[in-house]
Design a protein around this motif. Structure first.
Motif, PDB file in Angstrom:
ATOM      1  N   GLY A   1       0.863  -1.118   0.018  1.00 37.72           N
ATOM      2  CA  GLY A   1       0.176  -0.144  -0.084  1.00 37.72           C
ATOM      3  C   GLY A   1       0.669   1.336  -0.039  1.00 37.72           C
ATOM      4  N   ASP A   2       0.091   2.458   0.331  1.00 41.29           N
ATOM      5  CA  ASP A   2       0.871   3.572   0.213  1.00 41.29           C
ATOM      6  C   ASP A   2       1.617   3.730   1.678  1.00 41.29           C
ATOM      7  OD1 ASP A   2       1.317   6.568   0.025  1.00 41.29           O
ATOM      8  OD2 ASP A   2      -0.583   6.995  -0.469  1.00 41.29           O
ATOM      9  N   ILE A   3       2.859   4.347   1.622  1.00 41.25           N
ATOM     10  CA  ILE A   3       3.568   4.418   2.719  1.00 41.25           C
ATOM     11  C   ILE A   3       3.069   5.600   3.467  1.00 41.25           C
ATOM     12  CG2 ILE A   3       5.385   5.866   1.675  1.00 41.25           C
ATOM     13  CD1 ILE A   3       6.071   2.932   4.264  1.00 41.25           C
ATOM     14  N   GLU A   4       2.544   6.764   3.001  1.00 36.29           N
ATOM     15  CA  GLU A   4       1.863   7.764   3.520  1.00 36.29           C
ATOM     16  C   GLU A   4       0.844   7.381   4.667  1.00 36.29           C
ATOM     17  OE1 GLU A   4       3.048  10.768   3.700  1.00 36.29           O
ATOM     18  OE2 GLU A   4       4.672  10.233   2.451  1.00 36.29           O
ATOM     19  N   LEU A   5       0.198   6.492   4.337  1.00 41.31           N
ATOM     20  CA  LEU A   5      -0.871   5.949   5.260  1.00 41.31           C
ATOM     21  C   LEU A   5      -0.463   5.188   6.463  1.00 41.31           C
ATOM     22  CD1 LEU A   5      -3.483   4.327   2.954  1.00 41.31           C
ATOM     23  CD2 LEU A   5      -3.594   6.529   3.699  1.00 41.31           C
ATOM     24  N   LEU A   6       0.905   4.814   6.490  1.00 35.99           N
ATOM     25  CA  LEU A   6       1.734   4.274   7.635  1.00 35.99           C
ATOM     26  C   LEU A   6       2.287   5.086   8.375  1.00 35.99           C
ATOM     27  CD1 LEU A   6       2.226   1.450   8.849  1.00 35.99           C
ATOM     28  CD2 LEU A   6       4.342   1.194   7.268  1.00 35.99           C
ATOM     29  N   LYS A   7       2.494   6.393   7.933  1.00 33.31           N
ATOM     30  CA  LYS A   7       3.444   7.243   8.630  1.00 33.31           C
ATOM     31  C   LYS A   7       3.130   7.686   9.834  1.00 33.31           C
ATOM     32  CE  LYS A   7       6.470  11.266   7.599  1.00 33.31           C
ATOM     33  NZ  LYS A   7       6.308  11.877   9.065  1.00 33.31           N
ATOM     34  N   PRO A   8       1.735   7.950  10.264  1.00 32.11           N
ATOM     35  CA  PRO A   8       1.464   8.393  11.586  1.00 32.11           C
ATOM     36  C   PRO A   8       1.788   7.166  12.469  1.00 32.11           C
ATOM     37  CG  PRO A   8      -0.192   8.684   9.921  1.00 32.11           C
ATOM     38  CD  PRO A   8       0.657   8.042   9.278  1.00 32.11           C
TER      39      PRO A   8
ATOM     40  N   LEU B   1       9.995  -2.402   4.494  1.00 33.59           N
ATOM     41  CA  LEU B   1      10.293  -3.313   3.338  1.00 33.59           C
ATOM     42  C   LEU B   1       8.946  -3.868   2.804  1.00 33.59           C
ATOM     43  CD1 LEU B   1      12.955  -5.909   4.754  1.00 33.59           C
ATOM     44  CD2 LEU B   1      13.362  -3.894   3.099  1.00 33.59           C
ATOM     45  N   PRO B   2       8.926  -3.673   1.244  1.00 30.52           N
ATOM     46  CA  PRO B   2       7.661  -4.060   0.803  1.00 30.52           C
ATOM     47  C   PRO B   2       7.448  -5.385   0.703  1.00 30.52           C
ATOM     48  CG  PRO B   2       9.408  -3.561  -0.670  1.00 30.52           C
ATOM     49  CD  PRO B   2       9.954  -3.354   0.232  1.00 30.52           C
ATOM     50  N   TYR B   3       5.966  -5.876   0.414  1.00 30.02           N
ATOM     51  CA  TYR B   3       5.605  -7.242   0.058  1.00 30.02           C
ATOM     52  C   TYR B   3       6.280  -7.433  -1.192  1.00 30.02           C
ATOM     53  CZ  TYR B   3       2.692 -11.394   0.046  1.00 30.02           C
ATOM     54  OH  TYR B   3       2.271 -12.649  -0.296  1.00 30.02           O
ATOM     55  N   LEU B   4       7.095  -8.739  -1.315  1.00 27.50           N
ATOM     56  CA  LEU B   4       7.642  -8.799  -2.658  1.00 27.50           C
ATOM     57  C   LEU B   4       6.880  -9.899  -3.148  1.00 27.50           C
ATOM     58  CD1 LEU B   4      11.264  -8.867  -1.408  1.00 27.50           C
ATOM     59  CD2 LEU B   4      10.242  -7.114  -2.307  1.00 27.50           C
ATOM     60  N   HIS B   5       6.251  -9.482  -4.409  1.00 25.75           N
ATOM     61  CA  HIS B   5       5.508 -10.615  -5.096  1.00 25.75           C
ATOM     62  C   HIS B   5       6.466 -11.299  -5.884  1.00 25.75           C
ATOM     63  CE1 HIS B   5       1.609  -8.802  -4.181  1.00 25.75           C
ATOM     64  NE2 HIS B   5       2.162  -7.660  -4.415  1.00 25.75           N
ATOM     65  N   GLY B   6       6.091 -12.791  -5.962  1.00 28.04           N
ATOM     66  CA  GLY B   6       7.182 -13.692  -6.975  1.00 28.04           C
ATOM     67  C   GLY B   6       8.358 -13.799  -6.058  1.00 28.04           C
ATOM     68  N   PHE B   7       8.481 -13.713  -4.739  1.00 28.45           N
ATOM     69  CA  PHE B   7       9.486 -13.977  -3.996  1.00 28.45           C
ATOM     70  C   PHE B   7       9.514 -15.239  -3.531  1.00 28.45           C
ATOM     71  CE2 PHE B   7      11.654 -13.929   0.146  1.00 28.45           C
ATOM     72  CZ  PHE B   7      13.011 -13.506  -0.138  1.00 28.45           C
ATOM     73  N   ASN B   8      10.583 -16.195  -3.878  1.00 31.16           N
ATOM     74  CA  ASN B   8      10.695 -17.637  -3.508  1.00 31.16           C
ATOM     75  C   ASN B   8      11.954 -17.990  -3.080  1.00 31.16           C
ATOM     76  OD1 ASN B   8       7.993 -18.878  -4.364  1.00 31.16           O
ATOM     77  ND2 ASN B   8       8.667 -17.785  -6.286  1.00 31.16           N
ATOM     78  N   LEU B   9      12.337 -17.824  -1.903  1.00 26.67           N
ATOM     79  CA  LEU B   9      13.547 -18.207  -1.294  1.00 26.67           C
ATOM     80  C   LEU B   9      13.156 -19.220  -0.144  1.00 26.67           C
ATOM     81  CD1 LEU B   9      16.565 -17.269  -1.146  1.00 26.67           C
ATOM     82  CD2 LEU B   9      15.884 -16.106   1.181  1.00 26.67           C
ATOM     83  N   GLU B  10      13.938 -20.369  -0.253  1.00 25.82           N
ATOM     84  CA  GLU B  10      13.887 -21.606   0.574  1.00 25.82           C
ATOM     85  C   GLU B  10      13.519 -21.380   2.001  1.00 25.82           C
ATOM     86  OE1 GLU B  10      16.920 -24.188   0.861  1.00 25.82           O
ATOM     87  OE2 GLU B  10      16.943 -24.910  -1.092  1.00 25.82           O
ATOM     88  N   ALA B  11      12.220 -21.771   2.332  1.00 22.00           N
ATOM     89  CA  ALA B  11      11.872 -21.473   3.703  1.00 22.00           C
ATOM     90  C   ALA B  11      12.820 -22.199   4.973  1.00 22.00           C
ATOM     91  CB  ALA B  11      10.270 -22.151   3.816  1.00 22.00           C
ATOM     92  N   GLU B  12      12.869 -21.727   6.037  1.00 19.90           N
ATOM     93  CA  GLU B  12      13.607 -22.114   7.067  1.00 19.90           C
ATOM     94  C   GLU B  12      13.352 -23.399   7.439  1.00 19.90           C
ATOM     95  OE1 GLU B  12      16.081 -20.515  10.789  1.00 19.90           O
ATOM     96  OE2 GLU B  12      13.974 -19.962  10.797  1.00 19.90           O
ATOM     97  N   ASP B  13      11.769 -23.468   7.858  1.00 20.80           N
ATOM     98  CA  ASP B  13      11.090 -24.616   8.213  1.00 20.80           C
ATOM     99  C   ASP B  13       9.887 -24.661   8.015  1.00 20.80           C
ATOM    100  OD1 ASP B  13      11.987 -26.975   9.576  1.00 20.80           O
ATOM    101  OD2 ASP B  13      10.859 -26.334  11.466  1.00 20.80           O
ATOM    102  N   ALA B  14       9.154 -23.804   7.984  1.00 21.01           N
ATOM    103  CA  ALA B  14       7.500 -23.777   7.627  1.00 21.01           C
ATOM    104  C   ALA B  14       7.484 -24.519   6.278  1.00 21.01           C
ATOM    105  CB  ALA B  14       7.305 -22.384   7.449  1.00 21.01           C
ATOM    106  N   ILE B  15       6.168 -24.843   5.842  1.00 19.97           N
ATOM    107  CA  ILE B  15       5.888 -25.558   4.732  1.00 19.97           C
ATOM    108  C   ILE B  15       5.135 -24.644   3.843  1.00 19.97           C
ATOM    109  CG2 ILE B  15       4.406 -27.323   3.609  1.00 19.97           C
ATOM    110  CD1 ILE B  15       5.065 -29.205   5.678  1.00 19.97           C
TER     111      ILE B  15
END
Length: 505
Positions: free
Chosen positions: A209-216, A233-247
């Protein structure tokens, strides 16, 4: 390990702690390792204590958490046992195997929880200081949350380590789950005065979303705590790094699926990252099947690794999956077993010394003419060899992490470089087993196994490149959105990634 260049300067070590599990600690550490590597620093990742069933084998034949192997890759290093000196591998709801600097030394019950810190902390500090001498800095990952009051007395994973090693801390929280300000404010409030003073700032992860809405909210948090928000840090779409433990479930796709693969989720499933190249493949319908689910409708069933093979085999049978697997085979389907799953395919699994629980023998699925005997000595090795399948030979790479040996007279489809043979394939060519983790990481091997299972010639994804893309993706986001110069004045806000993308005038 790499030595520090004489002309280079040291950086302050940094520890990343989280408000919860899966807040983004592992990913942030990996990203920081890549960022600092881009800036010319030799950096080592470190996690004092990891509790995970996903592990990796180091070149020296030790065992560490897979997350630290990924972080080593981000730092462009080979993984080393000092990067994760204590690895706990749960084998029951109340017990865990304890691995110290790469080698199993016993279980938690035998060591005793009250004596655990005095036993483990010296090894943790030994490994940390060794890395600190050899590299320009160490980026440390915490575990869970530092605000777990019931665990503070014996803590070596979060503030217990940070205080002993005198390492500054940043705290990360996941805004996508909700309650991010309560998580950060509450976590800080539950720390002691000296621990609070050690916290240098906050990072908010996965913002949409818009970072200005988070600023307060950011202004409120900084005013209430006196700590800066170092970045969002933004939500990264299409991000696929090996999970530590979670399925992790399969990403959504509109592409037509050409095959269906199912993996039963066992209570002590291990190294499920084996299946990421299949899970991420756009033409494969990949599904993890949990308790009460059905394996029906698959082209390929894969039995995964297990930390407690006999107990997980009993669970598999309780779910009715044995009958489903045999029905699947009667209709012409294929089955692969990896490591513990391979052991389950045989006629029996014998544990005479009680290595993984009570001593005894369990009847296997009787799909391969093999028997397995569990033994004290754990096999830990990286291997290369040749897979002989479909009349073709392709180079295979993988790693072995298992206790026990498997004996039988089935044909063995993998010839290793050291002249050993691995695995087994049934006479009817429907069931294949192997001890090798990481088989599907190689596109050539993955394509051969898919063709063996379905007759489909699918072009496999390059798993190594997927991992490399993900590491660079989080590193780019860190360089763009985090104020790293407030932690390390040696770093300019004018970043490598920004310059490359033309974001800096």
């Amino acid at each position: 390990m790499t030595s520090i260049p004489a002309q280079s300067s040291k950086l302050t070590p940094l520890m990343v702690q989280g408000t919860t599990s899966d807040a983004g600690k592992s990913v942030l550490v990996a990203g920081l390792c890549r960022v600092l590597n881009r800036h010319g620093f030799n950096i080592a990742p470190f996690k004092p204590q990891n509790m995970a069933l996903n592990s990796a084998v180091t070149p020296e034949g030790g065992e560490i958490g897979r997350a630290q192997a990924v972080q080593a890759r981000a730092a462009k290093l080979l993984p080393h046992t000092d990067m994760n000196p204590i690895l706990l591998k749960p084998c029951t709801d109340t017990g865990a195997q304890v691995i110290v600097q790469g080698k199993a030394v016993g279980n938690m019950q035998a060591i005793g929880f009250s004596d655990y810190k005095s036993f483990a902390l010296p090894k943790v500090l030994e490994s940390f200081h060794r890395l600190a001498r050899q590299y320009q800095s160490v980026i440390v990952e915490g575990a869970g949350s530092p605000a777990e009051i019931n665990l503070r007395e014996n803590d070596i994973a979060n503030m217990g380590f940070a205080e002993e090693a005198d390492v500054p801390v940043i705290i990360i929280a996941d805004i996508d789950k909700g309650g991010v300000f309560a998580h950060l404010y509450g976590t800080l409030a539950l720390l002691s005065e000296t621990e609070q003073a050690r916290v240098k700032g906050f990072v908010i992860n996965r913002f949409r979303g818009d970072i200005e809405l988070l600023k307060p909210g950011l202004d409120w948090l900084e005013k209430k705590t006196g700590k800066p928000v170092l970045g969002v840090l933004p939500y990264l779409h299409g991000f696929n790094l090996e999970a530590e433990d979670a399925i992790v479930s399969q990403p959504e796709t509109t592409q037509h699926h050409k095959m269906k693969v199912v993996v039963p989720v066992l209570p002590r499933i291990s190294n499920h990252t084996d299946f990421d190249p299949l899970r991420l493949h756009p033409e494969i319908d990949f599904q993890y099947i949990g308790k009460g689910g059905s394996l029906a409708g698959a082209d390929l069933i894969i039995l995964p690794g297990s930390k407690s093979v006999r107990a997980d085999l009993a669970f598999l049978k309780e779910q009715g999956w044995e009958q489903e697997i045999k029905r699947h085979l009667r209709f012409g389907g294929k089955v692969i077993g990896i490591c513990g799953g391979y052991q389950m395919l045989g006629q029996s699994i014998d544990d005479p010394e009680g290595i993984e629980g009570e001593s005894g023998t369990s009847s296997g699925l009787n799909l391969l003419n093999q028997t397995t005997v569990l033994q004290q000595e754990k096999t830990l090795t990286n291997v290369t060899g040749t897979l002989l399948l479909n009349g073709d030979a392709v180079t295979v790479k993988g790693y072995e992490i298992h206790v026990g040996e498997t004996y039988g007279n089935e044909a063995q489809p993998i010839k290793l470089a050291d002249e050993r043979f691995d695995g087994a394939i049934s006479q009817d060519d429907q069931v294949l087993g192997t001890y090798l983790h990481g088989l599907f990481d190689s596109p050539d091997v993955s394509e051969q196994l898919i063709y063996w299972a379905t007759g489909e010639k699918l072009k496999s994804i390059d798993h190594d490149q997927v991992q490399e893309n993900a590491i660079n993706q989080i590193a780019d986001a860190i360089e763009e959105h985090l104020d790293l110069s407030s932690i390390w004045p040696q770093l300019s806000k004018r970043t490598v990634a920004s310059e490359e993308r033309g974001l800096v005038d």
